[in-house]
Design a protein around this motif. Structure first.
Motif, PDB file in Angstrom:
ATOM      1  N   PHE A 104      -0.495  38.522  32.528  1.00 30.42           N
ATOM      2  CA  PHE A 104       0.148  39.185  31.420  1.00 30.42           C
ATOM      3  C   PHE A 104       1.082  40.449  31.937  1.00 30.42           C
ATOM      4  O   PHE A 104       2.051  40.641  31.437  1.00 30.42           O
ATOM      5  N   ALA A 105       0.653  41.073  32.970  1.00 33.54           N
ATOM      6  CA  ALA A 105       1.494  42.118  33.649  1.00 33.54           C
ATOM      7  C   ALA A 105       2.757  41.579  34.142  1.00 33.54           C
ATOM      8  O   ALA A 105       4.016  42.242  33.949  1.00 33.54           O
ATOM      9  N   PHE A 106       2.849  40.439  34.935  1.00 35.43           N
ATOM     10  CA  PHE A 106       4.080  40.055  35.438  1.00 35.43           C
ATOM     11  C   PHE A 106       4.799  39.679  34.116  1.00 35.43           C
ATOM     12  O   PHE A 106       5.872  40.000  34.149  1.00 35.43           O
ATOM     13  N   HIS A 107       4.331  38.981  33.361  1.00 40.32           N
ATOM     14  CA  HIS A 107       5.243  38.390  32.133  1.00 40.32           C
ATOM     15  C   HIS A 107       5.768  39.738  31.191  1.00 40.32           C
ATOM     16  O   HIS A 107       6.767  39.766  30.768  1.00 40.32           O
ATOM     17  N   ALA A 108       4.806  40.926  31.337  1.00 45.69           N
ATOM     18  CA  ALA A 108       5.376  42.006  30.355  1.00 45.69           C
ATOM     19  C   ALA A 108       6.396  42.871  31.229  1.00 45.69           C
ATOM     20  O   ALA A 108       7.380  43.215  30.635  1.00 45.69           O
ATOM     21  N   PHE A 109       6.499  42.875  32.579  1.00 46.00           N
ATOM     22  CA  PHE A 109       7.457  43.440  33.180  1.00 46.00           C
ATOM     23  C   PHE A 109       8.638  42.693  33.873  1.00 46.00           C
ATOM     24  O   PHE A 109       9.650  43.354  34.093  1.00 46.00           O
ATOM     25  N   TRP A 110       8.216  41.338  34.061  1.00 49.90           N
ATOM     26  CA  TRP A 110       9.211  40.465  34.531  1.00 49.90           C
ATOM     27  C   TRP A 110       9.562  39.427  33.314  1.00 49.90           C
ATOM     28  O   TRP A 110       9.080  38.196  33.548  1.00 49.90           O
ATOM     29  N   PRO A 111       9.832  39.782  32.245  1.00 51.31           N
ATOM     30  CA  PRO A 111       9.927  38.783  31.027  1.00 51.31           C
ATOM     31  C   PRO A 111      10.784  37.451  31.285  1.00 51.31           C
ATOM     32  O   PRO A 111      10.872  36.543  30.733  1.00 51.31           O
ATOM     33  N   ASP A 112      11.849  37.765  32.119  1.00 51.58           N
ATOM     34  CA  ASP A 112      12.561  36.526  32.683  1.00 51.58           C
ATOM     35  C   ASP A 112      12.328  36.115  33.904  1.00 51.58           C
ATOM     36  O   ASP A 112      13.119  35.549  34.720  1.00 51.58           O
ATOM     37  N   GLY A 113      11.183  36.442  34.662  1.00 50.00           N
ATOM     38  CA  GLY A 113      10.797  36.131  35.826  1.00 50.00           C
ATOM     39  C   GLY A 113      10.680  34.594  35.817  1.00 50.00           C
ATOM     40  O   GLY A 113      10.269  33.872  34.954  1.00 50.00           O
ATOM     41  N   ARG A 114      10.395  34.226  37.469  1.00 46.18           N
ATOM     42  CA  ARG A 114      10.215  32.465  37.371  1.00 46.18           C
ATOM     43  C   ARG A 114       8.909  32.437  37.553  1.00 46.18           C
ATOM     44  O   ARG A 114       8.091  33.019  38.373  1.00 46.18           O
ATOM     45  N   TRP A 115       8.372  31.514  36.867  1.00 45.37           N
ATOM     46  CA  TRP A 115       6.936  30.948  37.234  1.00 45.37           C
ATOM     47  C   TRP A 115       6.835  29.699  38.089  1.00 45.37           C
ATOM     48  O   TRP A 115       7.408  28.666  37.715  1.00 45.37           O
ATOM     49  N   MET A 116       6.467  29.914  39.166  1.00 45.65           N
ATOM     50  CA  MET A 116       6.564  28.785  40.366  1.00 45.65           C
ATOM     51  C   MET A 116       5.382  27.926  39.882  1.00 45.65           C
ATOM     52  O   MET A 116       4.362  27.704  40.665  1.00 45.65           O
TER      53      MET A 116
END
Length: 321
Positions: free
Chosen positions: A307-319
């Motif tokens: 959840f924290a990755f999604h909150a701070f990197w909303p456009d991040g890449r999910w590998m």
């Protein structure tokens, strides 16, 4: 989740959270320049309960040879910091759980060892920026459930997960993240016979006990109202973040090793979850990983909740596969 919130409130002495408002927080933070900020919505910042320095950072950590410490259990998690030319140092989560920040100096390098239990984010920063050397304390504020630190020099606020100042005179400044990792105490001792371990701080805390019992198996994070991660990933799934990319522990456990995006992530060990049972060293097994580049050098990363990755990197890449 209601039971967990009640337990945290009682254990940590929390009060009902209040949304941050510069006109209100100014009384507590008269030195902070609230006119400079990257925060677009002040309602994202909540009081976690403890006031400024209510969770006391450690400023003069003491160390002992790793062979002399008998308090830690073999599967307990430690943050390993191994800088060139210096004995490796282990910072046990049993202490970081209650202090969240350790201001230390390793050789000539001033470091801030940080741990946010609510995000499982363990990051070590170089405390130097262009303006000089900083020291950090715990503000008592949360944003997306992640610790907001502050520097004592300007009382600017810093987002721990990002290593970036978000409020105050230093807004926009970034700290350099160092390549460290979490592993079990037994793994540290085997790998670093000449290593040292942080000694128990001189504070009246229940070191070795987990005040967030069953937290990482709950359905929702504490004081988080944002979106859940995509791809059906559970909010409290551990992920490895390298830059703006994240790999789930489920995938890494299954595959053992992944080489993608310029790094190799290997499943190296099992350690006890510090956020599971009441006794930190007795938690269920969760993985310990290492992240290395093509030359075998350790790479700066973070093991945080999804959840924290999604909150701070909303456009991040999910590998994902």
């Amino acid at each position: 989740m209601k039971r967990l919130l009640t337990a945290l409130t009682v254990t940590l002495g929390l009060t009902l959270p209040a949304a941050a408002d510069p006109s209100f927080w100014g009384y507590e933070w008269p030195k902070t320049n609230f006119d400079k900020t990257t925060v677009e919505n002040w309602a994202q910042i909540l009081s976690g309960g403890p006031p400024k320095d209510g969770i006391p950072a450690i400023d003069d950590p003491q160390f002992m040879p790793q062979g002399e410490d008998t308090a830690l259990e073999p599967r307990e998690s430690v943050i390993t910091v191994a800088l060139d030319g210096q004995p490796a140092r282990a910072y046990p989560l049993r202490y970081l759980m209650w202090h969240e920040i350790v201001n230390d100096r390793i050789g000539d390098t001033p470091v801030a060892v940080t741990y946010c239990p609510l995000c499982n984010s363990a990051i070590v920063f170089d405390r130097r920026i262009a303006e000089g050397e900083l020291s950090f304390g715990v503000s008592g504020k949360l944003r997306h459930s992640d610790m907001v630190m502050y520097d004592r020099e300007t009382e600017s606020w810093w987002q721990q997960a990002l290593g970036t100042a978000i409020v105050g005179d230093l807004t926009g400044r970034e700290l350099t993240q160092l390549p460290v990792w979490m592993e079990s105490w037994s793994a540290f001792r085997a790998a670093h016979p000449d290593g040292v371990v942080m000694a128990e701080p001189n504070f009246p805390r229940a070191y070795g006990q987990n005040p967030y019992r069953s937290y990482d198996t709950s359905h929702r994070p504490f004081l988080y109202s944002g979106e859940n991660p995509p791809h059906g990933i559970a909010p409290l799934m551990r992920v490895v973040r390298v830059g703006d990319a994240a790999w789930t522990f489920d995938r890494l456990r299954e595959e053992g090793q992944v080489t993608e995006n310029g790094v190799t992530i290997s499943w190296e060990d099992e350690q006890a979850s510090a956020l599971d049972t009441a006794a930190i060293g007795q938690g269920r097994a969760v993985g310990a990983i290492r992240v290395r580049d093509g030359q075998g050098r350790d790479v700066a990363h973070d093991v945080m909740f999804a959840f924290a990755f999604h909150a701070f990197w909303p456009d991040g890449r999910w590998m994902v596969k």
